[in-house]
Structures are given as structure tokens and as C-alpha cells.
Design an enzyme around this catalytic site. Structure first.
Site, PDB file in Angstrom:
ATOM      1  N   CYS A  55      38.036  32.609  44.945  1.00 51.19           N
ATOM      2  CA  CYS A  55      39.303  32.431  45.799  1.00 51.19           C
ATOM      3  C   CYS A  55      39.197  31.682  46.949  1.00 51.19           C
ATOM      4  CB  CYS A  55      39.839  33.851  45.439  1.00 51.19           C
ATOM      5  SG  CYS A  55      41.885  33.709  46.086  1.00 51.19           S
ATOM      6  N   HIS A  89      39.898  36.039  39.787  1.00 50.20           N
ATOM      7  CA  HIS A  89      38.942  37.238  40.324  1.00 50.20           C
ATOM      8  C   HIS A  89      38.246  37.784  39.481  1.00 50.20           C
ATOM      9  CE1 HIS A  89      40.065  37.253  44.684  1.00 50.20           C
ATOM     10  NE2 HIS A  89      41.317  36.608  44.237  1.00 50.20           N
ATOM     11  N   GLU A 145      36.016  40.018  39.583  1.00 51.52           N
ATOM     12  CA  GLU A 145      35.552  41.264  40.002  1.00 51.52           C
ATOM     13  C   GLU A 145      36.420  42.248  39.702  1.00 51.52           C
ATOM     14  OE1 GLU A 145      36.367  38.929  41.966  1.00 51.52           O
ATOM     15  OE2 GLU A 145      37.332  39.726  43.551  1.00 51.52           O
TER      16      GLU A 145
END
Lengths: 224, 93
Positions: free
Chosen positions: A87, A195, A197
Site C-alpha cells: 500500500c 494488504h 497482512e
């Protein structure tokens, strides 16, 4: 030994803990590194996480690229070390010239925060090594400036050199060729807007991010 | 050798032709509501003003050009135009 992964923190970064916790849950050892650091050589891999480095003033990543740590990221990448920018980290890598192209405001001028389906387009980068091309992954995006753009010549080179790492199954933001993530020539520096994660636990709605982070940790473990 | 003088700099940054400008397009769509139907080709951009010490206008322009191209604009998607004018006041001598 668990691979050691440095997670770079700029003033305004806000996804560093998400990244650290996700990497540690998958067996890596992750440490936060302040942007004033100018040496990353002790790490096996480096993550530039999401957020708003230096307030995103001027343009996302435009000021961050002057942080001392960027010189260290350049040296780390030049030595073949695995680097991923997520990002805002992707925006920083583009502004720093470590990845081609730029990320402009989303088509439609809307901030997007939603799960998207990605299609893996490359199985050799540090984020997708060993992941079958065509694999579909549900991973969230969370951005205003995620509309990837580059000139026609660069796009052709990215396509021919197999450097488009992930594509959106349905283009949410106007990115050229539905690009969600690209790599450098060597494949050891990857940037992507989604993302991974944030897709590492059933409670988060998807665990598909694990596929990418495991490939990244494996790349870190085999760093020479 | 030459004293430095102060120059005023205006840098205007615009998206390059061909790069979609959703902000400009949105502004343009609002104009009929203000009673204007004849306005087209609206492009949104940014303007930066600063002052710079330099030996002459040529050097001021040269340095401002570097600032514009290496920081204020992203050449992948933006163009910058630079205008230099002698600053008022203390330039003297």
C-alpha cells in the site's frame, strides 16, 4: 533460525504492527525499524508497510523517499534482498524509483476499503515464488491513491518481463491492465496495494494473505 | 564576484496530457449548476511559491527546475512549469 524481517516505520506509518504480528504468527522474527536508520544489512528481508508516511504530503511517498532508510533499502535491494512494499510502502517504492510507474487517485475519486479478489500473475517474485499462476486470493484494499499507471513502453516491458505480480480479478480503481502489484527486474522488490497482512486470520475474514507472506518468509529464509 | 539576489519562483504542477484527471472532470461537471455551460478542459493541479537566492535569473531558474522535477512533480504522471521573477524589496545593490 527464523528469518529476521525489518518492518520500516516512517512518521505516519500505521500498519507496522499488523505486518509484524502477521509475520511473527507465520514463524518469522519481525522488528520495527525507524526511518532514520541507514543500515538494514542485519535483516533477511524488509517490509515497507502501509499508512501515511510523512502525512502523504505533496504526494504519497514523495517525502518518504528522502528518509535515510531509503538509501539502505536501495542497498539491500541491490544486494538481492527481498523487499515488499504494501500500500503506502508500494507508493514509497515507486517514488523512490525502486519500482516503475506511479499510483494516482482512484478512478471515481473514492477511497476504497473492501475485500478484493486477486489473481496471481507471476510465480517467481519474492512474494509469489511457488504460488501457481492463476491462484485466486481474497485480500483487502484500503486506499485512495491505488490507481497504478505507467507509460505504454513501461507497461509492455512489465508484461514481457513477467513483472506483473498480482492483478485484480475486477478492477476496483482504474489501474492499467488491472495491476495490483509489480516487481523490479530481478523480482526481489515487490510492491502491491492490497494488504496481505490483514488476511491472515479467520477472524479477519480471509486467510489468503498467508499464501503471499509465507512465500515472502521463504524468500527471506533463502537469502544468500 | 557576484552578490546573490532573491528571486520569486512559481511552480505549477499539472497531470500530463492523457492522464485521467477525475478531480478536474468532477469540477467541470459542477459548473453547469453555477450557470456556466461553456467551460471545458478543466484540469486540476497544484501551485507552489517560494523564494530562492541565486546569482542571476538563469541560475534561479536552473535550481527551481531541479526542485520542480525532483520533488514537486512526479514526472511519471505530472508536468511542471517554472516561472522566475525578481523578488521585491531587499534584492538591491
Amino acid at each position: 533460525m527464523a528469518p529476521r524481517i525489518g518492518v520500516v516505520v516512517f512518521p505516519g506509518t500505521n500498519c507496522e504492527h499488523d505486518a509484524r504480528v502477521a509475520l511473527e504468527s507465520l514463524g518469522a522474527s519481525a522488528e520495527l525499524v525507524w526511518h532514520g536508520s541507514s543500515d538494514l544489512s542485519e535483516f533477511d528481508a524488509v517490509v515497507l508497510p502501509g499508512g501515511f508516511a510523512h502525512g502523504d504530503y505533496l504526494r504519497p511517498g514523495a517525502i518518504a523517499r528522502f528518509s535515510p532508510v531509503i538509501g539502505a533499502v536501495e542497498a539491500f535491494a541491490a544486494a538481492g534482498g527481498p523487499v515488499v512494499g504494501i500500500c503506502n510502502g508500494f507508493q514509497v517504492l515507486c517514488e523512490a524509483g525502486l519500482l516503475p510507474g506511479a499510483l494516482q487517485k482512484n478512478r471515481g475519486l473514492r477511497f476504497l476499503c473492501q475485500n478484493v479478489t486477486l489473481e496471481v500473475a507471476n510465480d517467481t517474485s519474492v512474494l509469489t515464488r511457488g504460488v501457481a499462476v492463476g491462484t485466486r486470493l481474497v485480500i483487502p484494499i484500503n486506499h485512495f491513491e491505488g490507481n497504478y499507471t505507467c507509460d505504454a513502453e513501461t507497461l509492455q516491458r512489465l508484461q514481457e518481463e513477467d513483472r506483473i505480480v498480482v492483478r485484480y480479478a475486477e478492477n476496483p480503481n482504474g489501474s492499467v491492465d488491472s495491476i495490483a502489484g509489480v516487481s523490479n527486474e530481478a523480482g526481489n522488490v515487490v510492491g502491491l496495494m492490497p494488504h496481505p497482512e490483514r488476511a491472515t486470520d479467520v477472524l479477519l475474514g480471509s486467510t489468503d494473505g498467508i499464501t503471499l507472506l509465507e512465500a515472502f518468509i521463504a524468500s527471506a529464509a533463502t537469502k544468500v | 564576484m557576484g552578490d546573490k539576489a532573491m528571486f520569486g519562483v512559481l511552480v505549477e504542477v499539472q497531470l500530463r496530457p492523457g492522464i485521467a484527471d477525475p478531480q478536474g472532470a468532477t469540477i467541470q461537471r459542477a459548473l453547469p449548476a453555477l450557470g456556466f455551460d461553456g467551460i471545458s478542459a478543466v484540469r486540476a493541479g497544484k501551485a507552489f511559491r517560494f523564494e530562492i537566492d541565486a546569482l542571476d535569473e538563469e541560475e534561479a531558474l536552473l535550481h527551481a527546475r531541479v526542485v520542480a522535477d525532483r520533488l514537486l512533480a512526479n514526472p511519471v504522471i505530472e508536468d511542471a512549469t517554472v516561472t522566475v521573477t525578481p523578488a521585491n524589496g531587499e534584492s538591491g545593490a
